[in-house]
Design a protein around this motif. Structure first.
Motif, PDB file in Angstrom:
ATOM      1  N   SER A  54     -82.147 -43.995  -0.526  1.00  0.00           N
ATOM      2  CA  SER A  54     -81.910 -43.160   0.648  1.00  0.00           C
ATOM      3  C   SER A  54     -82.662 -43.610   1.890  1.00  0.00           C
ATOM      4  CB  SER A  54     -82.298 -41.705   0.341  1.00  0.00           C
ATOM      5  OG  SER A  54     -83.667 -41.638  -0.066  1.00  0.00           O
ATOM      6  N   ILE A  55     -83.550 -44.601   1.775  1.00  0.00           N
ATOM      7  CA  ILE A  55     -84.300 -45.048   2.949  1.00  0.00           C
ATOM      8  C   ILE A  55     -84.063 -46.530   3.203  1.00  0.00           C
ATOM      9  CG2 ILE A  55     -86.090 -43.296   2.637  1.00  0.00           C
ATOM     10  CD1 ILE A  55     -87.944 -45.448   1.583  1.00  0.00           C
ATOM     11  N   LYS A  56     -84.335 -46.949   4.439  1.00  0.00           N
ATOM     12  CA  LYS A  56     -84.148 -48.350   4.817  1.00  0.00           C
ATOM     13  C   LYS A  56     -85.281 -48.771   5.735  1.00  0.00           C
ATOM     14  CE  LYS A  56     -80.977 -51.354   7.412  1.00  0.00           C
ATOM     15  NZ  LYS A  56     -79.714 -51.374   8.198  1.00  0.00           N
ATOM     16  N   ARG A  57     -85.877 -49.916   5.442  1.00  0.00           N
ATOM     17  CA  ARG A  57     -86.915 -50.454   6.306  1.00  0.00           C
ATOM     18  C   ARG A  57     -86.294 -50.978   7.597  1.00  0.00           C
ATOM     19  NH1 ARG A  57     -91.833 -52.266   3.372  1.00  0.00           N
ATOM     20  NH2 ARG A  57     -91.652 -51.398   1.268  1.00  0.00           N
ATOM     21  N   VAL A  58     -86.932 -50.679   8.708  1.00  0.00           N
ATOM     22  CA  VAL A  58     -86.460 -51.161  10.005  1.00  0.00           C
ATOM     23  C   VAL A  58     -87.623 -51.801  10.739  1.00  0.00           C
ATOM     24  CG1 VAL A  58     -84.640 -49.428  10.172  1.00  0.00           C
ATOM     25  CG2 VAL A  58     -86.916 -48.908  11.092  1.00  0.00           C
TER      26      VAL A  58
END
Length: 279
Positions: A59-63
């Motif tokens: 559910s999360i993404k590194r940016v």
């Protein structure tokens, strides 16, 4: 009247409670004890859960670093559009998805149909089998004056092709098979010392359930809202769909805010018209 704030500080339900208390303060109503800013109790209660997580949660993404702006910069231009679903349209949709008597809520029914509509637009190039579901926790529904970021973040995985399935199968997944990822998210933050920046909204296609948010209980100098909208900036390229209560006087209708790559908006509108959700 509007409010702009960072979701780093609190979720939509806390934003609504803040506005409601602001109206009470202006009217000089008694607010009781001072509002508390509580720590988000994000740890899930899943028994025998692993202590370490190697991969980031789905559910999360590194940016890249967002610095003091707290807004993710996307590779494509994102556009938001909203539409209202009348009680009649919603009832028809729920009936269509419940041929065997299974009852689906408004959020689940709308999420299922829009999920499939977006899959049709993006085609096989898109991994459409995982979406994120955000909704208020039991804590956010108590209206006890504590402001926090306590919403539930879950993922739904489909093990079948999205384009070929009856939308009722997707509604069933959203309603019954969402996997809580709060513990995994907290472990990921602790593992990296809280230094990297992540996004949730739009890391995967994200559906946000704001049906229980008390938008229309806001009162300012004797006036109550006729229509309320809620928008999220910095949504990732996968997009986000927010389901809110419908405009005042619309009975059991809903208001939907979709935030998607701008080149998908017109196609989505056409798909929604085919589904009877837009005129």
């Amino acid at each position: 009247m509007g409010l702009s704030w960072a979701h780093v500080l609190g979720d939509a339900f806390s934003a609504v409670e803040f506005m409601n208390m602001l109206g009470q303060a202006v009217a000089r109503y008694g607010l009781g004890q001072p509002t508390g800013l509580v720590h988000s109790h994000t740890k899930a209660t899943t028994p025998n859960s692993p202590q370490k997580v190697i991969d980031d949660p789905l559910s999360i993404k590194r940016v890249g670093p967002v610095g003091d702006h707290w807004v993710n910069v996307t590779k494509c231009k994102m556009e938001a559009f909203s539409f209202n679903v009348t009680p009649t349209q919603l009832s028809h949709l729920q009936s269509k998805l419940s041929p065997n008597g299974t009852q689906f809520g408004a959020f689940e029914a709308l999420s299922a149909v829009i999920w499939q509509c977006i899959a049709k637009i993006r085609g096989e190039k898109w991994d459409s089998n995982v979406v994120t579901i955000c909704k208020g926790s039991e804590q956010s529904k108590t209206c006890d004056g504590n402001l926090s970021n306590s919403q539930v973040v879950s993922v739904v995985k489909a093990n079948f092709p999205i384009l070929d399935v009856n939308p009722s199968e997707l509604a069933s997944l959203v309603q019954n098979w969402a996997l809580d990822e709060r513990e995994k998210i907290e472990e990921a933050m602790e593992r990296d010392g809280g230094l990297p920046d992540f996004i949730i909204y739009g890391a995967k296609l994200t559906f946000v359930n704001l049906e229980d948010a008390r938008f229309y209980e806001f009162e300012y100098r004797g006036q109550r809202p006729v229509s309320v909208s809620y928008k999220i900036e910095g949504v990732g390229e996968e997009g986000a769909v927010l389901v809110l209560p419908g405009p005042k006087g619309d009975g059991e209708g809903r208001s939907v805010m979709a935030i998607l790559p701008e080149n998908e908006i017109n196609e989505l509108k056409l798909e929604l018209k085919r589904e009877g959700l837009m005129a």
